[in-house]
Design an enzyme around this catalytic site. Structure first.
Site, PDB file in Angstrom:
ATOM      1  N   GLN A 135     -10.269  -3.976  -3.711  1.00  0.00           N
ATOM      2  CA  GLN A 135     -11.545  -3.434  -3.243  1.00  0.00           C
ATOM      3  C   GLN A 135     -12.646  -3.672  -4.271  1.00  0.00           C
ATOM      4  O   GLN A 135     -13.741  -4.143  -3.933  1.00  0.00           O
ATOM      5  CB  GLN A 135     -11.396  -1.926  -2.979  1.00  0.00           C
ATOM      6  CG  GLN A 135     -12.671  -1.274  -2.495  1.00  0.00           C
ATOM      7  CD  GLN A 135     -13.062  -1.746  -1.109  1.00  0.00           C
ATOM      8  OE1 GLN A 135     -12.253  -1.692  -0.192  1.00  0.00           O
ATOM      9  NE2 GLN A 135     -14.298  -2.201  -0.933  1.00  0.00           N
TER      10      GLN A 135
ATOM     11  N   CYS B  77     -16.330   1.867   0.019  1.00  0.00           N
ATOM     12  CA  CYS B  77     -15.178   1.023   0.387  1.00  0.00           C
ATOM     13  C   CYS B  77     -14.864   1.108   1.874  1.00  0.00           C
ATOM     14  O   CYS B  77     -14.236   0.210   2.419  1.00  0.00           O
ATOM     15  CB  CYS B  77     -13.963   1.425  -0.449  1.00  0.00           C
ATOM     16  SG  CYS B  77     -13.419   3.120  -0.183  1.00  0.00           S
TER      17      CYS B  77
ATOM     18  N   ARG C  52       0.883  -1.184   0.000  1.00  0.00           N
ATOM     19  CA  ARG C  52       0.000   0.000   0.000  1.00  0.00           C
ATOM     20  C   ARG C  52       0.907   1.216   0.000  1.00  0.00           C
ATOM     21  O   ARG C  52       1.701   1.409   0.929  1.00  0.00           O
ATOM     22  CB  ARG C  52      -0.918   0.014   1.228  1.00  0.00           C
ATOM     23  CG  ARG C  52      -1.625   1.358   1.412  1.00  0.00           C
ATOM     24  CD  ARG C  52      -2.741   1.346   2.425  1.00  0.00           C
ATOM     25  NE  ARG C  52      -3.905   0.672   1.887  1.00  0.00           N
ATOM     26  CZ  ARG C  52      -5.139   0.801   2.369  1.00  0.00           C
ATOM     27  NH1 ARG C  52      -5.376   1.600   3.404  1.00  0.00           N
ATOM     28  NH2 ARG C  52      -6.139   0.148   1.835  1.00  0.00           N
TER      29      ARG C  52
ATOM     30  N   ASP D 110     -17.169   7.764  -2.023  1.00  0.00           N
ATOM     31  CA  ASP D 110     -15.970   7.605  -1.194  1.00  0.00           C
ATOM     32  C   ASP D 110     -15.696   8.976  -0.572  1.00  0.00           C
ATOM     33  O   ASP D 110     -16.301   9.985  -0.964  1.00  0.00           O
ATOM     34  CB  ASP D 110     -14.800   7.138  -2.092  1.00  0.00           C
ATOM     35  CG  ASP D 110     -13.542   6.781  -1.310  1.00  0.00           C
ATOM     36  OD1 ASP D 110     -13.597   6.631  -0.074  1.00  0.00           O
ATOM     37  OD2 ASP D 110     -12.471   6.661  -1.960  1.00  0.00           O
TER      38      ASP D 110
ATOM     39  N   ARG E  45     -13.648  -8.612   1.194  1.00  0.00           N
ATOM     40  CA  ARG E  45     -12.204  -8.407   0.976  1.00  0.00           C
ATOM     41  C   ARG E  45     -11.443  -9.645   1.433  1.00  0.00           C
ATOM     42  O   ARG E  45     -10.512 -10.107   0.777  1.00  0.00           O
ATOM     43  CB  ARG E  45     -11.710  -7.180   1.765  1.00  0.00           C
ATOM     44  CG  ARG E  45     -12.249  -5.828   1.305  1.00  0.00           C
ATOM     45  CD  ARG E  45     -11.628  -5.372   0.007  1.00  0.00           C
ATOM     46  NE  ARG E  45     -10.174  -5.318   0.084  1.00  0.00           N
ATOM     47  CZ  ARG E  45      -9.466  -4.314   0.636  1.00  0.00           C
ATOM     48  NH1 ARG E  45     -10.093  -3.251   1.090  1.00  0.00           N
ATOM     49  NH2 ARG E  45      -8.140  -4.342   0.665  1.00  0.00           N
TER      50      ARG E  45
ATOM     51  N   HIS F 140      -7.204   0.650  -6.620  1.00  0.00           N
ATOM     52  CA  HIS F 140      -7.416  -0.226  -5.448  1.00  0.00           C
ATOM     53  C   HIS F 140      -8.133  -1.492  -5.953  1.00  0.00           C
ATOM     54  O   HIS F 140      -9.314  -1.699  -5.681  1.00  0.00           O
ATOM     55  CB  HIS F 140      -8.256   0.511  -4.397  1.00  0.00           C
ATOM     56  CG  HIS F 140      -8.223  -0.105  -3.033  1.00  0.00           C
ATOM     57  ND1 HIS F 140      -7.457  -1.215  -2.717  1.00  0.00           N
ATOM     58  CD2 HIS F 140      -8.874   0.236  -1.881  1.00  0.00           C
ATOM     59  CE1 HIS F 140      -7.640  -1.516  -1.433  1.00  0.00           C
ATOM     60  NE2 HIS F 140      -8.491  -0.662  -0.915  1.00  0.00           N
TER      61      HIS F 140
HETATM   62  N1  NVA Z   1      -9.906   6.839  -1.637  1.00  0.00           N
HETATM   63  C1  NVA Z   1      -9.564   6.426  -0.294  1.00  0.00           C
HETATM   64  C2  NVA Z   1      -9.810   4.955  -0.130  1.00  0.00           C
HETATM   65  C3  NVA Z   1      -9.478   4.398   1.238  1.00  0.00           C
HETATM   66  C4  NVA Z   1      -9.701   2.923   1.330  1.00  0.00           C
HETATM   67  C5  NVA Z   1      -8.123   6.774  -0.027  1.00  0.00           C
HETATM   68  O1  NVA Z   1      -7.278   6.525  -0.892  1.00  0.00           O
HETATM   69  O2  NVA Z   1      -7.833   7.299   1.060  1.00  0.00           O
HETATM   70  N1   CP Z   2     -11.303  -0.062   2.091  1.00  0.00           N
HETATM   71  C1   CP Z   2     -10.048  -0.130   2.571  1.00  0.00           C
HETATM   72  O1   CP Z   2      -9.084  -0.452   1.872  1.00  0.00           O
HETATM   73  O2   CP Z   2      -9.961   0.140   3.904  1.00  0.00           O
HETATM   74  P1   CP Z   2      -8.642   0.349   4.761  1.00  0.00           P
HETATM   75  O3   CP Z   2      -8.042   1.674   4.386  1.00  0.00           O
HETATM   76  O4   CP Z   2      -9.106   0.322   6.195  1.00  0.00           O
HETATM   77  O5   CP Z   2      -7.679  -0.773   4.479  1.00  0.00           O
END
Ligand code: NVA
Ligand code: CP
Length: 302
Positions: free
Chosen positions: A132, A258, A102, A218, A286, A129
């Site tokens: 997801q 998500c 990540r 989101d 997930r 992602h």
């Molecule tokens: N768009 C959000 C998704 C978190 C799972 C981010 O990147 O922070």
């Molecule tokens: N949806 C998702 O990836 O959540 P987290 O940021 O908690 O891993």
């Protein structure tokens, strides 16, 4: 060796296979049957951003499959002190069997994968992602069957999640209606062209939601963009999913997010906690979907 760096790395046939596996792994876990094809295997997980779902689902999933997951926060490793990502990939992939990353820019995970001896899975980048959306599509199919020909309405930012929905629209042949404020329009980064059958942009979320099968949104400020928070709160004020907006969609519409959600900002409590919401199914799936990917990477389809 295959990496999973963006949604379009797998074909429709591969997703269909992985969804069969996901359903089987889910049923097996619910029935309390142990399935441990990965004893002695180690998943290395690099987190350069916060996480709840991604960490818990990969860590629990790898343990359930009989393997081990190693949690590494970049700030506690030499990566956080400037060790080149290429060197980290070369070192880690001599010691572990599979890696999840990540991070910020997609180029970082691409560089990691280019230098890795083992498969690399994207656990979220600024751009994509994939895990997801794989879980989200599995969730839709569980509730209502095939997603082909359906309409997914996205309300809000053109971010990693909506850009992954766009790749999925082409592969699964559904339509993505994207309602975003001016200045936050989608930028296609994969060199693909998306036809009107798969993608239409709107500024009015009420138009975008008309007859939709899924309404999803989101946060307006993703991780890594925090310095824009105040401006974004103003720019996204009219892009909230409410019960009134949900009335534009089909009666059997599902609401997806998500998570984590900023309750009251991009979605109301009534929608998030309402009968049309499947947000906690998405989160649970997930676990099952990623276990299908992990087992598949090691050639297990038992
Ligand atoms: N768009 C959000 C998704 C978190 C799972 C981010 O990147 O922070
Ligand atoms: N949806 C998702 O990836 O959540 P987290 O940021 O908690 O891993």
């Amino acid at each position: 060796m295959r990496h999973y760096l963006k949604f379009s790395d797998f074909t429709l046939e591969e997703y269909q296979y992985l969804f069969e596996r996901t359903a089987k792994l889910k049923a097996r876990l619910k029935s309390g049957t142990l399935y441990q094809p990965l004893p002695g295997k180690v998943l290395g997980m690099i987190f350069e951003k916060s996480s709840t779902r991604t960490r818990v689902s990969f860590e629990a999933g790898m343990f359930q499959l009989g393997g081990h997951a190693m949690f590494l926060q970049s700030k506690d490793t030499q990566l956080g002190r400037g060790e080149p990502i290429e060197d980290v990939a070369k070192v880690m992939s001599r010691m572990v069997d599979i890696v999840m990353v990540r991070t910020f820019e997609q180029t970082i995970i691409d560089r990691f994968a280019e230098n890795s001896l083992v498969p690399v899975i994207n656990g979220l980048t600024n751009e994509y992602h994939p895990c997801q959306i794989m879980a989200d599509i599995f969730t839709y199919i569980e509730h209502h069957g095939p997603i082909e020909g359906k309409t997914v309405c996205w309300v809000g930012d053109s971010n990693n999640i909506s850009r992954t929905w766009l790749q999925a629209a082409k592969i699964f042949n559904f339509k993505l209606n994207l309602a975003c404020p001016r200045g936050y329009e989608m930028t296609v980064l994969d060199g693909e062209t998306y036809s009107a059958a798969n993608f239409e942009t709107f500024t009015d979320p009420y138009q975008a939601a008309r007859d939709a099968d899924i309404v999803t949104t989101d946060v307006c400020t993703s991780m890594g963009y925090e310095r824009e928070t105040l401006q974004r709160k103003k720019d996204f004020i009219n892009y909230k999913v409410s019960e009134k907006l949900m009335l534009q969609a089909k009666a059997e519409v599902l609401f997806m997010h998500c998570l984590p959600a900023h309750r009251g900002e991009e979605v109301t409590d009534e929608v998030l906690d309402g009968a049309q919401s499947v947000v906690f199914d998405e989160a649970e799936n997930r676990l099952h979907a990623q276990k299908a990917i992990l087992a598949w990477c090691f050639g297990h389809d038992g």
